[in-house]
Design a protein around this motif. Structure first.
Motif, PDB file in Angstrom:
ATOM      1  N   ALA C  57      30.523  24.848  40.589  1.00  0.00           N
ATOM      2  CA  ALA C  57      30.402  25.989  39.703  1.00  0.00           C
ATOM      3  C   ALA C  57      30.754  25.691  38.243  1.00  0.00           C
ATOM      4  CB  ALA C  57      31.255  27.374  40.153  1.00  0.00           C
ATOM      5  N   ILE C  61      28.228  25.567  34.906  1.00  0.00           N
ATOM      6  CA  ILE C  61      28.437  26.517  33.881  1.00  0.00           C
ATOM      7  C   ILE C  61      28.481  25.611  32.629  1.00  0.00           C
ATOM      8  CG2 ILE C  61      30.255  27.977  32.628  1.00  0.00           C
ATOM      9  CD1 ILE C  61      31.256  28.737  35.568  1.00  0.00           C
TER      10      ILE C  61
ATOM     11  N   HIS D  52      34.135  30.303  43.752  1.00  0.00           N
ATOM     12  CA  HIS D  52      34.541  29.168  42.940  1.00  0.00           C
ATOM     13  C   HIS D  52      34.836  29.458  41.254  1.00  0.00           C
ATOM     14  CE1 HIS D  52      35.158  26.740  46.539  1.00  0.00           C
ATOM     15  NE2 HIS D  52      33.800  26.837  46.702  1.00  0.00           N
ATOM     16  N   TYR D  53      33.682  30.724  41.116  1.00  0.00           N
ATOM     17  CA  TYR D  53      33.672  30.964  39.662  1.00  0.00           C
ATOM     18  C   TYR D  53      34.082  32.297  39.393  1.00  0.00           C
ATOM     19  CZ  TYR D  53      29.036  32.847  40.015  1.00  0.00           C
ATOM     20  OH  TYR D  53      27.826  33.420  40.525  1.00  0.00           O
ATOM     21  N   ALA D  54      33.588  33.156  40.124  1.00  0.00           N
ATOM     22  CA  ALA D  54      33.538  35.044  40.190  1.00  0.00           C
ATOM     23  C   ALA D  54      35.337  35.228  40.192  1.00  0.00           C
ATOM     24  CB  ALA D  54      32.890  35.594  40.820  1.00  0.00           C
ATOM     25  N   ASP D  56      37.782  33.000  39.412  1.00  0.00           N
ATOM     26  CA  ASP D  56      38.702  31.806  38.789  1.00  0.00           C
ATOM     27  C   ASP D  56      38.656  32.127  37.064  1.00  0.00           C
ATOM     28  OD1 ASP D  56      39.062  29.210  37.200  1.00  0.00           O
ATOM     29  OD2 ASP D  56      39.153  28.575  39.166  1.00  0.00           O
ATOM     30  N   ALA D  57      39.999  32.342  36.780  1.00  0.00           N
ATOM     31  CA  ALA D  57      39.933  32.975  35.296  1.00  0.00           C
ATOM     32  C   ALA D  57      39.499  31.768  34.340  1.00  0.00           C
ATOM     33  CB  ALA D  57      41.644  33.087  34.947  1.00  0.00           C
ATOM     34  N   ALA D  58      39.660  30.567  34.699  1.00  0.00           N
ATOM     35  CA  ALA D  58      39.225  29.471  33.856  1.00  0.00           C
ATOM     36  C   ALA D  58      37.727  29.332  33.522  1.00  0.00           C
ATOM     37  CB  ALA D  58      39.642  28.069  34.214  1.00  0.00           C
ATOM     38  N   ARG D  59      37.092  29.623  34.977  1.00  0.00           N
ATOM     39  CA  ARG D  59      35.351  29.447  35.069  1.00  0.00           C
ATOM     40  C   ARG D  59      35.120  31.049  34.158  1.00  0.00           C
ATOM     41  NH1 ARG D  59      37.092  25.711  36.696  1.00  0.00           N
ATOM     42  NH2 ARG D  59      36.862  25.074  34.283  1.00  0.00           N
ATOM     43  N   LEU D  60      35.444  31.962  34.628  1.00  0.00           N
ATOM     44  CA  LEU D  60      35.165  33.141  33.997  1.00  0.00           C
ATOM     45  C   LEU D  60      35.097  33.322  32.324  1.00  0.00           C
ATOM     46  CD1 LEU D  60      36.628  35.657  36.458  1.00  0.00           C
ATOM     47  CD2 LEU D  60      34.117  35.466  36.162  1.00  0.00           C
ATOM     48  N   ILE D  61      36.261  32.424  31.809  1.00  0.00           N
ATOM     49  CA  ILE D  61      36.395  32.251  30.341  1.00  0.00           C
ATOM     50  C   ILE D  61      35.226  31.413  29.889  1.00  0.00           C
ATOM     51  CG2 ILE D  61      37.691  31.268  28.717  1.00  0.00           C
ATOM     52  CD1 ILE D  61      40.306  32.200  30.348  1.00  0.00           C
ATOM     53  N   ASP D  62      34.996  30.390  30.526  1.00  0.00           N
ATOM     54  CA  ASP D  62      33.926  29.466  30.198  1.00  0.00           C
ATOM     55  C   ASP D  62      32.628  30.236  30.173  1.00  0.00           C
ATOM     56  OD1 ASP D  62      35.644  27.242  30.210  1.00  0.00           O
ATOM     57  OD2 ASP D  62      35.052  26.486  32.268  1.00  0.00           O
ATOM     58  N   VAL D  63      32.492  31.104  31.485  1.00  0.00           N
ATOM     59  CA  VAL D  63      31.100  31.801  31.592  1.00  0.00           C
ATOM     60  C   VAL D  63      30.982  32.635  30.222  1.00  0.00           C
ATOM     61  CG1 VAL D  63      29.979  33.861  32.410  1.00  0.00           C
ATOM     62  CG2 VAL D  63      30.762  31.820  33.895  1.00  0.00           C
TER      63      VAL D  63
ATOM     64  N   VAL E  36      32.646  38.388  30.808  1.00  0.00           N
ATOM     65  CA  VAL E  36      33.148  38.224  32.123  1.00  0.00           C
ATOM     66  C   VAL E  36      33.008  39.159  33.181  1.00  0.00           C
ATOM     67  CG1 VAL E  36      35.668  38.169  32.911  1.00  0.00           C
ATOM     68  CG2 VAL E  36      35.213  36.946  31.054  1.00  0.00           C
ATOM     69  N   THR E  39      29.943  39.190  35.086  1.00  0.00           N
ATOM     70  CA  THR E  39      29.959  38.273  36.066  1.00  0.00           C
ATOM     71  C   THR E  39      30.935  38.591  37.129  1.00  0.00           C
ATOM     72  OG1 THR E  39      29.706  36.589  34.148  1.00  0.00           O
ATOM     73  CG2 THR E  39      30.453  35.675  36.439  1.00  0.00           C
ATOM     74  N   GLN E  40      32.072  39.118  36.899  1.00  0.00           N
ATOM     75  CA  GLN E  40      32.818  39.574  37.758  1.00  0.00           C
ATOM     76  C   GLN E  40      33.238  41.201  37.679  1.00  0.00           C
ATOM     77  OE1 GLN E  40      34.096  40.530  40.828  1.00  0.00           O
ATOM     78  NE2 GLN E  40      34.940  38.232  41.094  1.00  0.00           N
ATOM     79  N   GLN E  49      43.461  37.911  38.457  1.00  0.00           N
ATOM     80  CA  GLN E  49      43.422  36.583  37.742  1.00  0.00           C
ATOM     81  C   GLN E  49      44.516  36.691  36.432  1.00  0.00           C
ATOM     82  OE1 GLN E  49      41.683  33.524  38.292  1.00  0.00           O
ATOM     83  NE2 GLN E  49      41.946  34.557  40.210  1.00  0.00           N
ATOM     84  N   TYR E  53      45.559  33.282  33.586  1.00  0.00           N
ATOM     85  CA  TYR E  53      45.134  32.852  32.246  1.00  0.00           C
ATOM     86  C   TYR E  53      45.977  33.363  31.035  1.00  0.00           C
ATOM     87  CZ  TYR E  53      43.254  37.689  31.570  1.00  0.00           C
ATOM     88  OH  TYR E  53      42.997  39.144  31.735  1.00  0.00           O
ATOM     89  N   ARG E  59      44.011  27.976  28.973  1.00  0.00           N
ATOM     90  CA  ARG E  59      43.207  29.138  29.128  1.00  0.00           C
ATOM     91  C   ARG E  59      43.402  30.150  27.926  1.00  0.00           C
ATOM     92  NH1 ARG E  59      42.581  26.275  32.804  1.00  0.00           N
ATOM     93  NH2 ARG E  59      41.365  25.567  31.102  1.00  0.00           N
TER      94      ARG E  59
END
Lengths: 83, 83, 83, 83, 83, 83
Positions: C57, C61, D52-54, D56-63, E36, E39-40, E49, E53, E59
């Motif tokens: 993932a 991204i 793994h992304y939805a 996960d704070a780091a991934r959500l910020i990246d999104v 965000v 996505t979530q 989460q 962050y 983060r």
């Protein structure tokens, strides 16, 4: 200037105008490093960190991306040195 | 030029103007690598790092993002080679 | 063309001009991948890396962010296909 | 259309022009996800990655950063919906 | 509106035009968070989460970079509030 | 202003217009930090995080990239201080 009155801020960035793209590239490196130093003024700490970025592919790639971001603004500021 | 006086800086980036987008892409790679070399001048260290990025998906993706950032500026500098 | 003289560089990017945003999106993917291949020409290595990004993932991204950076320049080069 | 001739590419992005910023935001999400799907067409793999992304704070910020990059181009394409 | 017909999409982004840079900054935070949430959508997951962050330097730095990307577009949309 | 009515928002960003690039750089740092503080208002938590970024090469490089993103918008807002 007395101990009470803070030292006048050093003028390190009077203009974004430079003569050539290469000087623009150099200014981008200066500005990128200045942003680091603004966050971490302790030069000893910065020097101790050098092995952690100057010998690390991931960090060196990040550094180039950061330089590109600063350079983009400097290049626009100089009309891309077209004339 | 004596030992005392520093060597004149090598002119490696006289202009951002190139004839085609492909040359612009190539210049972006040159500038991206130059920013790395400005940070880490020791070619041996850079070569030792190659396995850590040239065989690593995450790093290769980062490299492409960095190239895109340099290319964006070069393309704007060349009016996107429209004419 | 003899062994001594290097093969003329393949022309893969004659222009940034494409007819539609979708072709612009496709060109962005081509350019993003080309930057990776310029760094790692060994296709076998690239293929071996696929599981490390195509099923991850974080990497997927990142790939989208890189594509966005290339697409931004291509879209600007085409006047955003407004006319 | 025979098995030999590939199916014509589906037209999913005829234009960047949309009526409102909110539609521009939605298109940015569509383009961001399309870039992921172009890299990983297997929907089952993508769905398996969701935790793994939805979550996960780091991934959500990246999104969000990636959506911002796509949105920037769409907004410019629409003149920022000023008129 | 019956169970069969989906609820009309909530209008949360009618325009990018705001009166001041500070409102532009606030809108950037709104848009960053909306990406965000798109996505979530599960607010409980998002709240769970927060420690990952809001108490993590890496983060928090990423969040600022994402806000900068959204703000850049909003500022351009408002002519940088020059007049 | 009663307990019921919320305190009027503090005006911290009346304009993007500043006189010099150096002031623009300083404003970029202010805005970058403000985005962090908007996400994590607890100053004690922020201070506890300082060792995790101010002594970490990766984080310091990220900080410079974030500052570059904020600065790019401020510089454009000020016409790159050309006149």
């Amino acid at each position: 200037q007395t101990a009470a009155t803070p030292a006048p801020a050093e003028t390190w960035l009077p203009t974004l105008q430079v003569d050539t793209p290469q000087q623009g590239f150099d200014l981008a490196i200066v500005m990128a490093r200045r942003a680091v130093k603004t966050t971490q003024p302790d030069v000893a700490v910065l020097k101790a960190q050098r092995p952690h970025y100057a010998g690390d592919a991931a960090r060196l790639i990040d550094v180039s991306g950061v330089a590109a971001a600063w350079f983009a603004t400097i290049a626009a500021a100089n009309g891309y040195w077209r004339d």
